[in-house]
Design a protein around this motif. Sequence first.
Motif, PDB file in Angstrom:
ATOM      1  N   GLU A  28       4.079 111.735  57.264  1.00  0.00           N
ATOM      2  CA  GLU A  28       3.992 110.416  56.636  1.00  0.00           C
ATOM      3  C   GLU A  28       2.544 110.037  56.364  1.00  0.00           C
ATOM      4  O   GLU A  28       1.630 110.488  57.069  1.00  0.00           O
ATOM      5  CB  GLU A  28       4.601 109.334  57.533  1.00  0.00           C
ATOM      6  N   CYS A  83       6.213 110.354  52.403  1.00  0.00           N
ATOM      7  CA  CYS A  83       6.610 111.347  53.401  1.00  0.00           C
ATOM      8  C   CYS A  83       6.752 112.682  52.673  1.00  0.00           C
ATOM      9  O   CYS A  83       7.654 112.844  51.844  1.00  0.00           O
ATOM     10  CB  CYS A  83       7.912 110.939  54.064  1.00  0.00           C
ATOM     11  N   ARG A 119      14.172 102.220  68.094  1.00  0.00           N
ATOM     12  CA  ARG A 119      13.894 102.549  66.707  1.00  0.00           C
ATOM     13  C   ARG A 119      15.043 102.040  65.847  1.00  0.00           C
ATOM     14  O   ARG A 119      16.216 102.221  66.183  1.00  0.00           O
ATOM     15  CB  ARG A 119      13.744 104.067  66.567  1.00  0.00           C
ATOM     16  N   TYR A 133       8.749 105.711  60.551  1.00  0.00           N
ATOM     17  CA  TYR A 133       9.051 107.131  60.667  1.00  0.00           C
ATOM     18  C   TYR A 133       9.945 107.585  59.522  1.00  0.00           C
ATOM     19  O   TYR A 133      10.916 106.910  59.160  1.00  0.00           O
ATOM     20  CB  TYR A 133       9.780 107.426  61.974  1.00  0.00           C
ATOM     21  N   TRP A 187      12.221 114.549  62.461  1.00  0.00           N
ATOM     22  CA  TRP A 187      11.359 113.370  62.399  1.00  0.00           C
ATOM     23  C   TRP A 187       9.925 113.737  62.033  1.00  0.00           C
ATOM     24  O   TRP A 187       9.419 114.796  62.418  1.00  0.00           O
ATOM     25  CB  TRP A 187      11.326 112.676  63.764  1.00  0.00           C
ATOM     26  N   GLN A 231       5.784 112.202  62.280  1.00  0.00           N
ATOM     27  CA  GLN A 231       4.999 111.709  63.405  1.00  0.00           C
ATOM     28  C   GLN A 231       4.812 110.198  63.365  1.00  0.00           C
ATOM     29  O   GLN A 231       4.389 109.602  64.364  1.00  0.00           O
ATOM     30  CB  GLN A 231       3.620 112.398  63.434  1.00  0.00           C
ATOM     31  N   GLY A 232       5.119 109.570  62.239  1.00  0.00           N
ATOM     32  CA  GLY A 232       5.019 108.126  62.114  1.00  0.00           C
ATOM     33  C   GLY A 232       3.704 107.669  61.521  1.00  0.00           C
ATOM     34  O   GLY A 232       2.680 108.354  61.618  1.00  0.00           O
TER      35      GLY A 232
END
Length: 118
Positions: free
Chosen positions: A6, A22, A45, A95, A108, A110-111
Amino acid sequence: QVQLVESGGGLVQAGGSLRLSCAASGRTFITYVMNWFRQVPGKEREFVASVSQSGGSRYYADSVKGRLTISRDNANNTVYLQMNRLKPEDTAVYYCAADSVFSGSRFWGQGTQVTVSS
């Protein structure tokens, strides 16, 4: 397996805009349903938005409808989250997540931090 990175987070004033990106690795991006989630410290989340493989179907949490827009570019293996009219309560780590329709697995990133000041 897909790897997600991201970018685009930052600090913005209330009412402002940001666009999150992303980027996904691999040649099978088009097979994944793509999602955005967000999380604040001490809370679970939460789902923000999702987009189908073709981009033709999109779903949003009620709290972001009309302000946030999810889209994808399958030619460039990228999913976006356009964030307009931001509010302080949008402050969170955002995320990206990829759902495999074949294995049922979720991958996922890493944010990226988004902070909205009042």
